[in-house]
Design an enzyme around this catalytic site. Structure first.
Site, short mmCIF file in Angstrom:
data_model
loop_
_atom_site.label_atom_id
_atom_site.label_comp_id
_atom_site.label_asym_id
_atom_site.label_seq_id
_atom_site.Cartn_x
_atom_site.Cartn_y
_atom_site.Cartn_z
N ASP A 36 61.24 -3.19 -63.62
CA ASP A 36 61.96 -4.16 -64.43
C ASP A 36 61.56 -5.56 -63.97
OD1 ASP A 36 63.24 -1.86 -65.27
OD2 ASP A 36 65.08 -2.24 -64.14
N MET A 77 66.80 -5.25 -60.91
CA MET A 77 65.42 -5.11 -61.37
C MET A 77 64.80 -3.90 -60.69
SD MET A 77 64.03 -8.98 -61.68
CE MET A 77 64.05 -9.33 -59.94
N CYS A 78 64.61 -2.84 -61.45
CA CYS A 78 63.95 -1.60 -61.03
C CYS A 78 64.94 -0.54 -60.54
CB CYS A 78 62.89 -1.82 -59.95
SG CYS A 78 61.68 -3.09 -60.33
N THR A 79 64.57 0.69 -60.79
CA THR A 79 65.32 1.86 -60.32
C THR A 79 64.32 2.89 -59.84
OG1 THR A 79 67.06 1.47 -61.96
CG2 THR A 79 66.98 3.66 -60.96
N ARG A 84 73.40 1.24 -62.59
CA ARG A 84 72.19 2.05 -62.71
C ARG A 84 72.09 3.05 -61.55
NH1 ARG A 84 68.12 -1.19 -61.76
NH2 ARG A 84 69.14 -3.22 -61.74
#
Length: 351
Positions: A21, A1-3, A206
């Site tokens: 995310d 969740m998240c980048t 990712r």
């Protein structure tokens, strides 16, 4: 969740992008917070400070700073890390609640180096808070970056801050911990190994794609080119709307993304459910002490037909202060309402 991705040499500018995310809407708005505001740690109020720098932040539920930039060019980004462990409260150490963890650095520091030095000198704890709207207990880590191109990844493992500090730490995603991410990424083509670049939504994949593509950006000719280039990278690591995988009911999707120019101090926001791009130039905002806190209500303005787009620096409005979630409020909500006195017998009823 998240980048989160940082491009430290974009023709003299430092550009950073991040995806948020999550499996549900976070009610995110943008807030302009001036210098001179008094705040505390959100735990017991033992650590207090007055904001030295004004900041622009993106919030969750108007209670937590999850992303933002201050007027000195320090920027920060909260992401999920399931391995985070904070340990019980140690009264001998200063503490910050998760809600104000990022805000403390935006309020007090101009550079990553200053923030890292404070963490190392003070051995501060981060205290978990239960999300009052869902009952979730966040497990998070923090990326900091600044206008010099410096970067730090801060993770809490066994209650202690693990800090990865250096200009080369350009990418952060989620699990596993950052040290293991650095090992795993070397298996991919173009990053040290011979395996084809991966394409799934896994955090490790990712991480690899973000690092691969940010290292292949061409030098921009304009600020618009630089911001567009960063959007191209973080969109490549975004998570699509989808049915959750079996056993993963909380599978995340990208709900919004941000690109910031830390040199020229422009903050660009895009919602993936109300897809208008808006931006704020910090130089157009009044951060002086005594000026009001102002909010850009993205929930209403972007939901309206046509919404808002472009430069929205003049569209912030007064909506009171940003009240951060505190441990005492969480505990009060957990306890529920106190029982009131029992009603007495009605007139004429038997006692």
């Amino acid at each position: 969740m998240c980048t989160r991705v940082m491009w430290p040499d974009a023709d003299g500018s430092v550009i950073v992008g991040r995806n948020m995310d999550y499996h549900r809407d976070l009610g995110t708005n943008l807030w302009k917070l001036p210098r001179g505001i008094s705040r505390d740690d959100g735990v017991k109020g033992e650590l207090t400070w007055t904001a030295k720098y004004g900041s622009l932040v993106a919030t969750a539920f108007d209670m937590i700073s999850v992303d933002g930039i201050n007027e000195a060019g320090l920027s920060g980004h909260i992401l999920w890390l399931a391995e985070s462990t904070y340990e019980p409260r140690d009264e001998s150490r200063p503490a910050l609640s998760q809600a104000v963890w990022l805000q403390y650095f935006l309020d007090n520091h101009a550079t990553v180096a200053e923030a890292v030095a404070w963490i190392e000198d003070n051995d501060a704890q981060v205290v978990q808070l239960t999300d009052p709207s869902s009952g979730e207990v966040p497990a998070i880590h923090l990326a900091l970056d600044d206008a010099t191109g410096d970067s730090a990844i801060i993770e809490y493992l066994d209650g202690k801050a693990q800090i990865h500090h250096g200009r080369g730490y350009q990418v952060m995603t989620n699990s596993p911990t950052f040290d293991k991410q650095l090992e795993l990424v070397e298996q991919w083509q173009g990053l040290g190994g011979d395996k084809p670049l991966p394409g799934s939504t896994l955090a490790t994949d990712r991480f690899a794609r973000a690092l691969y593509y940010v290292g292949r950006l061409t030098q921009p000719k304009t600020q618009v080119d630089a911001i567009a280039a960063m959007f191209s990278v973080i969109r490549n690591t975004a998570q699509p709307f989808r049915e959750p995988d079996p056993g993963k009911p909380d599978a995340s999707q990208t709900i919004w993304q941000v690109v910031a120019d830390l040199t020229s101090k422009r903050y660009v926001f895009e919602s993936t459910t109300r897809p208008n791009i808006v931006w704020v130039d910090l130089g157009d905002l009044d951060f002086s002490e005594g000026s009001p806190s102002l909010k850009l209500d993205l929930l209403s303005k972007l939901a309206l037909e046509g919404g808002v787009a472009g430069n929205v620096s003049d569209k912030f409005e007064a909506d009171g202060d940003l009240n951060f979630l505190t441990l005492s409020l969480v505990n009060a909500l957990k306890a529920g309402p106190k029982p009131g006195p029992k009603p007495g017998p009605k007139a004429g009823a038997e006692a």
